[in-house]
Write an enzyme that holds these catalytic residues in place. Structure first.
Site, short mmCIF file in Angstrom:
data_model
loop_
_atom_site.label_atom_id
_atom_site.label_comp_id
_atom_site.label_asym_id
_atom_site.label_seq_id
_atom_site.Cartn_x
_atom_site.Cartn_y
_atom_site.Cartn_z
N ASP A 123 0.86 -1.18 0.00
CA ASP A 123 0.00 0.00 0.00
C ASP A 123 0.90 1.23 0.00
OD1 ASP A 123 -2.43 -1.39 0.07
OD2 ASP A 123 -2.43 -1.49 2.25
N ASP A 141 -7.00 -1.48 -4.49
CA ASP A 141 -8.06 -1.15 -3.52
C ASP A 141 -9.06 -0.17 -4.12
OD1 ASP A 141 -6.77 -2.74 -1.63
OD2 ASP A 141 -5.65 -1.05 -0.80
#
Length: 162
Positions: A123, A141
């Protein structure tokens, strides 16, 4: 000429390749640096985070075997099911099929991370709006949330029509 299903599969593979490429760049470029873009009310932090869990690190403290079962096996099964379902329903309900396909592509790209990065997902983005901050997320995401948003929206529209 390519069929719509073939084009859809090619776009899905291109999305996964793009997401994995951006994650590799994040792993290299953000190893020792973070960046912020924007102004005092809206800004984007670009910072590296290796997420051992799911959304907002949910499940990060589960045992390794249970995490493997949920985050690899179950996610893999759901992604394959969603792809097959989306391709079968592409003509009849394209918006829902596209949303399911977005979710599956994001899920598959994050699954590639888990399998190749010792159970972690790369991330690198945090969105800040005034005092509100998101958790750390990635391009996959965004695809998952966009697909879920479309499914939620179409579900709400359908219930309004009743």
């Amino acid at each position: 000429m390519l069929s719509s299903r073939t084009l859809t599969l090619m776009l899905g593979v291109a999305f996964i390749l793009l997401d994995q490429w951006v994650k590799l760049i994040a792993l290299v470029a953000l190893k020792s640096h973070s960046y912020a873009f924007g102004n005092q009310h809206l800004w984007l932090d670009v910072t590296l985070s290796l997420n051992p869990g799911a959304f907002l690190s949910l499940g990060a403290s589960l045992s390794p075997g249970l995490k493997q079962l949920i985050f690899v096996v179950a996610v893999g099964v759901v992604c394959v099911w969603a792809i097959v379902w989306a391709l079968r329903h592409w003509q009849a309900i394209p918006l829902k099929a596209g949303a399911a396909y977005f979710i599956a592509m994001g899920g598959l790209s994050n699954l590639i991370d888990r399998v190749s990065r010792d159970g972690h997902v790369v991330d690198y983005l945090v969105l800040n709006v005034g005092p509100l901050h998101t958790g750390v997320f990635n391009l996959a995401d965004i695809a998952i949330m966009a697909g879920a948003g479309v499914l939620l929206w179409t579900g709400m529209k359908k219930s309004e029509q009743r």
